[in-house]
Design a protein around this motif. Structure first.
Motif, PDB file in Angstrom:
ATOM      1  N   GLY A 128     -37.856  54.157  -2.072  1.00  0.00           N
ATOM      2  CA  GLY A 128     -38.170  54.483  -0.686  1.00  0.00           C
ATOM      3  C   GLY A 128     -37.383  53.697   0.333  1.00  0.00           C
ATOM      4  N   SER A 129     -36.409  52.889  -0.093  1.00  0.00           N
ATOM      5  CA  SER A 129     -35.634  52.096   0.866  1.00  0.00           C
ATOM      6  C   SER A 129     -34.570  52.922   1.579  1.00  0.00           C
ATOM      7  N   GLY A 130     -34.225  54.076   1.022  1.00  0.00           N
ATOM      8  CA  GLY A 130     -33.191  54.914   1.624  1.00  0.00           C
ATOM      9  C   GLY A 130     -31.792  54.554   1.181  1.00  0.00           C
ATOM     10  N   GLY A 131     -31.629  53.466   0.418  1.00  0.00           N
ATOM     11  CA  GLY A 131     -30.318  53.076  -0.072  1.00  0.00           C
ATOM     12  C   GLY A 131     -30.058  53.598  -1.480  1.00  0.00           C
ATOM     13  N   ARG A 132     -28.936  53.205  -2.003  1.00  0.00           N
ATOM     14  CA  ARG A 132     -28.570  53.620  -3.361  1.00  0.00           C
ATOM     15  C   ARG A 132     -28.670  52.419  -4.303  1.00  0.00           C
ATOM     16  N   THR A 133     -29.187  52.658  -5.477  1.00  0.00           N
ATOM     17  CA  THR A 133     -29.263  51.637  -6.524  1.00  0.00           C
ATOM     18  C   THR A 133     -28.443  52.113  -7.711  1.00  0.00           C
ATOM     19  N   VAL A 134     -27.504  51.283  -8.160  1.00  0.00           N
ATOM     20  CA  VAL A 134     -26.645  51.618  -9.287  1.00  0.00           C
ATOM     21  C   VAL A 134     -26.974  50.659 -10.429  1.00  0.00           C
ATOM     22  N   LEU A 135     -27.406  51.210 -11.550  1.00  0.00           N
ATOM     23  CA  LEU A 135     -27.773  50.418 -12.730  1.00  0.00           C
ATOM     24  C   LEU A 135     -26.659  50.555 -13.768  1.00  0.00           C
ATOM     25  N   ILE A 136     -26.117  49.434 -14.212  1.00  0.00           N
ATOM     26  CA  ILE A 136     -25.007  49.439 -15.162  1.00  0.00           C
ATOM     27  C   ILE A 136     -25.549  49.256 -16.586  1.00  0.00           C
ATOM     28  N   ALA A 137     -25.453  50.313 -17.378  1.00  0.00           N
ATOM     29  CA  ALA A 137     -25.806  50.309 -18.810  1.00  0.00           C
ATOM     30  C   ALA A 137     -27.173  49.720 -19.085  1.00  0.00           C
ATOM     31  N   PRO A 138     -28.234  50.216 -18.430  1.00  0.00           N
ATOM     32  CA  PRO A 138     -29.571  49.721 -18.769  1.00  0.00           C
ATOM     33  C   PRO A 138     -30.013  50.237 -20.132  1.00  0.00           C
ATOM     34  N   GLY A 139     -30.696  49.396 -20.876  1.00  0.00           N
ATOM     35  CA  GLY A 139     -31.176  49.783 -22.195  1.00  0.00           C
ATOM     36  C   GLY A 139     -32.503  50.513 -22.141  1.00  0.00           C
ATOM     37  N   THR A 140     -33.079  50.715 -23.329  1.00  0.00           N
ATOM     38  CA  THR A 140     -34.297  51.517 -23.432  1.00  0.00           C
ATOM     39  C   THR A 140     -35.441  50.915 -22.650  1.00  0.00           C
ATOM     40  N   TRP A 141     -35.640  49.600 -22.765  1.00  0.00           N
ATOM     41  CA  TRP A 141     -36.838  49.006 -22.190  1.00  0.00           C
ATOM     42  C   TRP A 141     -36.700  48.761 -20.687  1.00  0.00           C
ATOM     43  N   SER A 142     -35.463  48.715 -20.143  1.00  0.00           N
ATOM     44  CA  SER A 142     -35.296  48.458 -18.712  1.00  0.00           C
ATOM     45  C   SER A 142     -35.125  49.729 -17.893  1.00  0.00           C
ATOM     46  N   VAL A 143     -34.506  50.771 -18.445  1.00  0.00           N
ATOM     47  CA  VAL A 143     -34.253  51.968 -17.659  1.00  0.00           C
ATOM     48  C   VAL A 143     -35.548  52.701 -17.323  1.00  0.00           C
ATOM     49  N   GLU A 144     -36.534  52.623 -18.189  1.00  0.00           N
ATOM     50  CA  GLU A 144     -37.790  53.317 -17.926  1.00  0.00           C
ATOM     51  C   GLU A 144     -38.555  52.681 -16.777  1.00  0.00           C
ATOM     52  N   THR A 145     -38.323  51.389 -16.514  1.00  0.00           N
ATOM     53  CA  THR A 145     -38.982  50.718 -15.393  1.00  0.00           C
ATOM     54  C   THR A 145     -38.188  50.869 -14.104  1.00  0.00           C
ATOM     55  N   LEU A 146     -36.881  50.722 -14.175  1.00  0.00           N
ATOM     56  CA  LEU A 146     -36.044  50.778 -12.980  1.00  0.00           C
ATOM     57  C   LEU A 146     -35.736  52.202 -12.543  1.00  0.00           C
ATOM     58  N   ALA A 147     -35.759  53.136 -13.493  1.00  0.00           N
ATOM     59  CA  ALA A 147     -35.502  54.550 -13.165  1.00  0.00           C
ATOM     60  C   ALA A 147     -36.521  55.407 -13.905  1.00  0.00           C
ATOM     61  N   PRO A 148     -37.743  55.478 -13.431  1.00  0.00           N
ATOM     62  CA  PRO A 148     -38.778  56.259 -14.129  1.00  0.00           C
ATOM     63  C   PRO A 148     -38.344  57.709 -14.318  1.00  0.00           C
ATOM     64  N   GLY A 149     -38.619  58.218 -15.497  1.00  0.00           N
ATOM     65  CA  GLY A 149     -38.225  59.576 -15.828  1.00  0.00           C
ATOM     66  C   GLY A 149     -36.933  59.667 -16.594  1.00  0.00           C
ATOM     67  N   VAL A 150     -36.221  58.537 -16.753  1.00  0.00           N
ATOM     68  CA  VAL A 150     -34.963  58.500 -17.497  1.00  0.00           C
ATOM     69  C   VAL A 150     -35.199  57.683 -18.764  1.00  0.00           C
ATOM     70  N   THR A 151     -34.696  58.197 -19.880  1.00  0.00           N
ATOM     71  CA  THR A 151     -34.865  57.543 -21.177  1.00  0.00           C
ATOM     72  C   THR A 151     -33.506  57.341 -21.829  1.00  0.00           C
ATOM     73  N   ALA A 152     -33.295  56.167 -22.404  1.00  0.00           N
ATOM     74  CA  ALA A 152     -32.032  55.866 -23.088  1.00  0.00           C
ATOM     75  C   ALA A 152     -32.110  56.311 -24.535  1.00  0.00           C
ATOM     76  N   ASP A 153     -31.025  56.911 -25.009  1.00  0.00           N
ATOM     77  CA  ASP A 153     -30.959  57.351 -26.398  1.00  0.00           C
ATOM     78  C   ASP A 153     -30.460  56.198 -27.269  1.00  0.00           C
ATOM     79  N   PRO A 154     -31.010  56.027 -28.497  1.00  0.00           N
ATOM     80  CA  PRO A 154     -30.557  54.916 -29.351  1.00  0.00           C
ATOM     81  C   PRO A 154     -29.088  55.000 -29.735  1.00  0.00           C
ATOM     82  N   ALA A 155     -28.546  56.201 -29.869  1.00  0.00           N
ATOM     83  CA  ALA A 155     -27.153  56.368 -30.293  1.00  0.00           C
ATOM     84  C   ALA A 155     -26.252  56.463 -29.070  1.00  0.00           C
ATOM     85  N   THR A 156     -25.157  55.706 -29.093  1.00  0.00           N
ATOM     86  CA  THR A 156     -24.200  55.742 -27.991  1.00  0.00           C
ATOM     87  C   THR A 156     -23.221  56.895 -28.182  1.00  0.00           C
ATOM     88  N   SER A 157     -22.435  57.157 -27.156  1.00  0.00           N
ATOM     89  CA  SER A 157     -21.472  58.252 -27.226  1.00  0.00           C
ATOM     90  C   SER A 157     -20.322  57.891 -28.152  1.00  0.00           C
TER      91      SER A 157
END
Length: 398
Positions: A117-146
């Motif tokens: 709700g701040s109106g700004g942009r937040t860029v997360l660099i390579a968040p893992g499974t346990w951090s992306v779900e808190t910082l970006a709710p609704g996004v899930t990291a896959d165990p296998a990389t590209s």
């Protein structure tokens, strides 16, 4: 009274000088290794910044990107504490979190509360499974990389379409949000996800790899264009480098355990190592064959060998083993003389009757002499040796 001369002995144990001569090469290599490490540490001691630092000119630094952003009127400020990062959130600011996985769960919740709700942009660099779900709710990291590093956009996000192919290959993400942009897919899973803020004009960008920010990769593919558009959409860029000195991470309840710090899949990896070690042990064990005799470094007379073994038997008070050895050797020599195969020399039912028929002697006494119990004392052992010697001479007598 006679005295027995002690036979000369040859020491095969290495002396201190010999051990130093053999190990000095290893010691010298170890000293040179330590000296090289000290010199390298001294030469690199003036490096103030690390990877993904906009002040660093190293290959994995990001000074080149910061200078390009400055040329386009975007100011870059580095912060190292959660309080500074939260205070910097505003509609005209882009907040880049270089290492989201280094934040504790409490820090992640506080940071998300400040950016939402701040109106700004937040860029997360390579968040893992346990951090992306808190910082970006609704996004899930896959165990296998590209599998690949360079990927195509394949999405409607203007920044991605304008940049084209970029080195975003890394962690892959999935999202259940219908209005999210999923770009640069690898096997149908995105490596860049943009989640718009439902309460304002801000958004959160999840990037699967930091390659497009590195100095050494900035001039490849569309990396520079993509990085510039992601981080230059606002006039101010706050570059958050989480630090161990941040007091907000000192909450004992939120400290990571040992198992949180090691990469996922460690249990299966350890199990595979144990299985590989067991298979290697079985493989090497199958290669073991019979013992191979080696020639002695010096020639030893048979009399010395017999005398040495006799002393060992006497020292160990092993009259039973000495008697067994004497009887076995006598039986082996007597069997061919009376027409008994050597393979049956130690069979009483075969050897004793043949000796009795040859000598016309008592079967019971021959059996007691060749297969009887061990003597009770040294005198009995000497008497046994004399009797066996006499028996062999009698058999050999023409």
């Amino acid at each position: 009274m006679t005295t027995e001369a002690t036979p000369p002995t040859t020491s095969v144990s290495p002396t201190t000088r010999q051990m130093w001569t053999r190990s000095r090469g290893i010691a010298l290599a170890f000293v040179l290794l330590l000296a090289g490490a000290a010199v390298l540490a001294t030469l690199r001691s003036d490096a103030r910044h690390g990877a993904l630092d906009p002040r660093s000119g190293d290959p994995h630094g990001s000074r080149a990107l910061a200078e390009i952003l400055a040329d386009h009127g975007v100011s870059t400020r580095v912060v190292t504490t959660l309080a500074e990062a939260r205070a910097a959130t505003s509609p005209d600011t882009t907040l880049l979190v270089s290492a989201p996985d280094l934040l504790t769960e409490r820090q992640q919740r506080a940071l998300h509360a400040a950016t939402a709700g701040s109106g700004g942009r937040t860029v997360l660099i390579a968040p893992g499974t346990w951090s992306v779900e808190t910082l970006a709710p609704g996004v899930t990291a896959d165990p296998a990389t590209s599998r690949g590093s360079t990927l195509d956009p394949r999405c409607a996000l203007p920044a991605a379409q304008s940049a084209g192919s970029a080195d975003t290959g890394g962690i892959r993400y999935t999202t259940t949000l219908l209005d999210a942009d999923e770009c640069y897919p690898s096997n149908r899973l995105a490596t860049l996800v943009r989640v718009p803020d439902t309460t304002g004009d801000g958004d959160t960008v999840v990037l699967g790899a930091p390659d497009i920010l590195h100095n050494e990769r900035l001039d490849e593919q569309g990396n520079a264009s993509l990085a510039l558009q992601l981080l230059g959409s606002r006039p101010h860029l706050v570059w958050y480098l989480p630090s161990l000195s941040d007091t907000s991470a000192a909450d004992q309840d939120d400290e990571k355990t040992f198992f949180d710090l090691i990469p996922p899949g460690w249990l299966w990896g350890t199990l595979q190592l144990f299985v590989a070690a067991a298979l290697a042990a079985l493989w090497r064990a199958r290669r073991l064959g019979p013992l191979v005799p080696e020639r002695l470094p010096v020639a030893i007379r048979a009399s010395e060998t017999v005398e040495g073994r006799a002393r060992l038997y006497r020292k160990a008070d092993a009259r039973d083993r000495a008697a067994t050895t004497l009887r076995s050797a006598t039986r082996t020599r007597l069997a061919p003389l009376v027409g008994v195969p050597v393979t049956q020399a130690h069979t009483p039912e075969t050897l004793v009757p043949a000796l009795s028929a040859h000598l016309h002697a008592d079967t019971q006494s021959l059996h007691s002499l060749l297969f009887g119990p061990p003597p009770a004392d040294d005198t009995g052992l000497i008497a046994l040796a004399d009797q066996l010697d006499a028996l062999e001479r009698e058999v050999r007598r023409p």
